[in-house]
Scaffold this motif. Structure first.
Motif, PDB file in Angstrom:
ATOM      1  N   THR A  77      41.178 -22.491 -24.676  1.00  0.00           N
ATOM      2  CA  THR A  77      39.962 -22.846 -25.130  1.00  0.00           C
ATOM      3  C   THR A  77      38.451 -22.720 -24.268  1.00  0.00           C
ATOM      4  OG1 THR A  77      40.031 -25.046 -24.351  1.00  0.00           O
ATOM      5  CG2 THR A  77      41.071 -24.687 -26.351  1.00  0.00           C
ATOM      6  N   GLY A  78      38.745 -22.658 -22.914  1.00  0.00           N
ATOM      7  CA  GLY A  78      37.758 -22.852 -22.064  1.00  0.00           C
ATOM      8  C   GLY A  78      37.438 -24.229 -21.621  1.00  0.00           C
ATOM      9  N   THR A  79      36.543 -24.560 -20.662  1.00  0.00           N
ATOM     10  CA  THR A  79      36.277 -25.827 -20.201  1.00  0.00           C
ATOM     11  C   THR A  79      34.697 -25.898 -19.687  1.00  0.00           C
ATOM     12  OG1 THR A  79      36.986 -27.508 -18.554  1.00  0.00           O
ATOM     13  CG2 THR A  79      36.796 -24.984 -17.907  1.00  0.00           C
ATOM     14  N   ASP A  80      34.325 -27.051 -19.591  1.00  0.00           N
ATOM     15  CA  ASP A  80      33.034 -27.354 -19.037  1.00  0.00           C
ATOM     16  C   ASP A  80      32.801 -27.421 -17.605  1.00  0.00           C
ATOM     17  OD1 ASP A  80      31.755 -28.166 -21.625  1.00  0.00           O
ATOM     18  OD2 ASP A  80      32.683 -30.196 -21.575  1.00  0.00           O
ATOM     19  N   ILE A  81      31.969 -26.663 -17.090  1.00  0.00           N
ATOM     20  CA  ILE A  81      32.050 -26.280 -15.769  1.00  0.00           C
ATOM     21  C   ILE A  81      30.647 -26.923 -15.363  1.00  0.00           C
ATOM     22  CG2 ILE A  81      31.536 -24.436 -14.049  1.00  0.00           C
ATOM     23  CD1 ILE A  81      34.255 -24.347 -15.380  1.00  0.00           C
ATOM     24  N   PHE A  82      30.677 -27.772 -14.142  1.00  0.00           N
ATOM     25  CA  PHE A  82      29.379 -28.298 -13.603  1.00  0.00           C
ATOM     26  C   PHE A  82      28.575 -27.424 -12.932  1.00  0.00           C
ATOM     27  CE2 PHE A  82      27.297 -31.112 -10.425  1.00  0.00           C
ATOM     28  CZ  PHE A  82      26.712 -31.760 -11.254  1.00  0.00           C
ATOM     29  N   ARG A  83      27.089 -27.466 -13.142  1.00  0.00           N
ATOM     30  CA  ARG A  83      26.417 -26.559 -12.416  1.00  0.00           C
ATOM     31  C   ARG A  83      25.337 -27.718 -11.500  1.00  0.00           C
ATOM     32  NH1 ARG A  83      28.637 -21.774 -12.877  1.00  0.00           N
ATOM     33  NH2 ARG A  83      28.875 -21.009 -15.192  1.00  0.00           N
ATOM     34  N   PRO A  84      25.726 -27.661 -10.321  1.00  0.00           N
ATOM     35  CA  PRO A  84      25.148 -28.364  -9.526  1.00  0.00           C
ATOM     36  C   PRO A  84      23.671 -28.413  -9.296  1.00  0.00           C
ATOM     37  CG  PRO A  84      26.438 -27.129  -7.955  1.00  0.00           C
ATOM     38  CD  PRO A  84      26.707 -26.752  -9.471  1.00  0.00           C
ATOM     39  N   GLU A  85      22.995 -26.973  -9.258  1.00  0.00           N
ATOM     40  CA  GLU A  85      21.754 -26.784  -9.425  1.00  0.00           C
ATOM     41  C   GLU A  85      20.934 -27.435 -10.388  1.00  0.00           C
ATOM     42  OE1 GLU A  85      23.706 -23.137 -11.017  1.00  0.00           O
ATOM     43  OE2 GLU A  85      24.158 -24.552  -9.399  1.00  0.00           O
ATOM     44  N   GLN A  86      21.502 -27.644 -11.668  1.00  0.00           N
ATOM     45  CA  GLN A  86      20.933 -28.094 -12.728  1.00  0.00           C
ATOM     46  C   GLN A  86      21.326 -29.759 -13.008  1.00  0.00           C
ATOM     47  OE1 GLN A  86      22.519 -24.793 -13.814  1.00  0.00           O
ATOM     48  NE2 GLN A  86      20.596 -23.659 -13.661  1.00  0.00           N
ATOM     49  N   GLY A  87      22.594 -29.967 -12.401  1.00  0.00           N
ATOM     50  CA  GLY A  87      23.108 -31.366 -12.509  1.00  0.00           C
ATOM     51  C   GLY A  87      23.647 -31.440 -13.815  1.00  0.00           C
ATOM     52  N   THR A  88      23.994 -30.401 -14.645  1.00  0.00           N
ATOM     53  CA  THR A  88      24.489 -30.624 -16.007  1.00  0.00           C
ATOM     54  C   THR A  88      25.941 -29.602 -16.072  1.00  0.00           C
ATOM     55  OG1 THR A  88      23.287 -28.561 -16.701  1.00  0.00           O
ATOM     56  CG2 THR A  88      22.288 -30.596 -16.983  1.00  0.00           C
TER      57      THR A  88
END
Length: 318
Positions: A77-88
């Motif tokens: 399915t894929g997954t949610d990846i955390f983007r630390p530069e945006q904090g999202t």
């Protein structure tokens, strides 16, 4: 125009996968009927090659997933990846967002993976966390199973099997075809071999699907189709043997699939009407995985194909 393109696609598939004309026709029927396909056969019979050739002949993306016991739902399915530069968190799509999916050895993945795939096949969407994501309008799962080795496999649940439009069994080629395969792998040009230069556009594919649904089916033929499916649920009324052999019949989804496949076959043959022969030709592939045999049938060595042929012989055609 669409009919000519599909005939060109059929010729291309038959030139890439030798000696499997029923298999390649089933691929095209599945495309036209907007369904998923389960293919069972020993290794080395060009199952992957056929699906790859189909993907090349259609405008769209293709992805192969090797199913293994350690596969996770997120691997599909894929997954949610955390983007630390945006904090999202940002959703990263998995293989299921391609147009044509080859699920190789599908029965080697555990229940959670099968559940994720079932949602994609049934609802045309996947869910990650609290959010659902729609899949492409053109979405096909072509799954393979190896019948020779059952160690380390997970039998597919009936609900998932029912989501497959057809279940195709393929077998070894004859000697003449084997010789042609040998020559093809050496790079030799075979008589009648074709190269698919122009992939079938998705707009033309959707137009062909609409044309298939408009194929005429006489009321008598329609009733014959329904009676074939009903016979799997009331087997004892047709034969004492059938009554002993069948535990559960096919669902109404089988009736819908049989209707779509018969129409697609008629359209591929260049006709604007469905005949009983169209229904009989696709009946085993559509029903093979939807009926459940009794222990008595298994003890007697009766196969699903034998039961379906018995039904075809007992239900009168118009």
């Amino acid at each position: 125009m669409a009919a000519e393109q599909f005939q060109a696609l059929r010729t291309y598939l038959n030139s890439q996968v030798l000696g499997q004309t029923e298999f390649t026709e089933s691929l095209l029927i599945a495309v036209l009927a907007d369904g998923h396909l389960l293919v069972e056969g020993p290794p080395g019979l060009a199952k992957t090659r056929a699906v790859n050739a189909l993907a090349q002949g259609i405008e769209g993306s293709f992805h192969r997933v090797q199913f293994t016991p350690d596969l996770l739902p997120a691997d599909l399915t894929g997954t949610d990846i955390f983007r630390p530069e945006q904090g999202t968190f940002e959703f990263q799509q998995g293989p299921l967002f391609h147009h044509v999916i080859l699920a190789d050895e599908i029965n080697r993945a555990p229940a959670k993976v099968q559940s994720a795939l079932l949602e994609a096949m049934a609802e045309r969407q996947i869910t990650v966390g609290q959010k659902s994501y729609p899949l492409p309008e053109l979405f096909m799962v072509l799954a393979t199973q190896n019948p020779l080795e059952q160690e380390g496999t997970y039998p597919l649940p009936e609900a998932q099997l029912d989501r497959f439009l057809m279940h195709i069994n393929i077998d070894y080629p004859n000697a003449a075809t084997e010789l042609d395969i040998l020559r093809l792998t050496r790079g030799e040009e075979l008589h009648g071999s074709e190269t698919m230069l122009q992939p079938l556009k998705q707009a033309d594919l959707f137009a062909a699907r609409k044309a298939v649904l408009e194929i005429y089916m006489d009321e008598a033929v329609e009733n014959y189709l329904v009676q074939l499916v009903i016979a799997t649920r009331t087997a004892a009324a047709y034969s004492d043997d059938l009554g002993r052999w069948l535990s559960y019949g096919a669902s109404p989804r089988a009736t819908i699939a049989l209707d779509r496949c018969a129409r697609a076959r008629a359209w591929l043959d260049g006709r604007d009407f469905v005949t009983p022969e169209d229904i009989q030709a696709v009946f085993p592939n559509v029903l093979r995985h939807r009926i459940i045999l009794s222990y008595q049938a298994e003890a007697d060595g009766i196969t699903a194909d034998a039961v379906l042929q018995k039904i075809l012989s007992l239900v009168p055609a118009p």
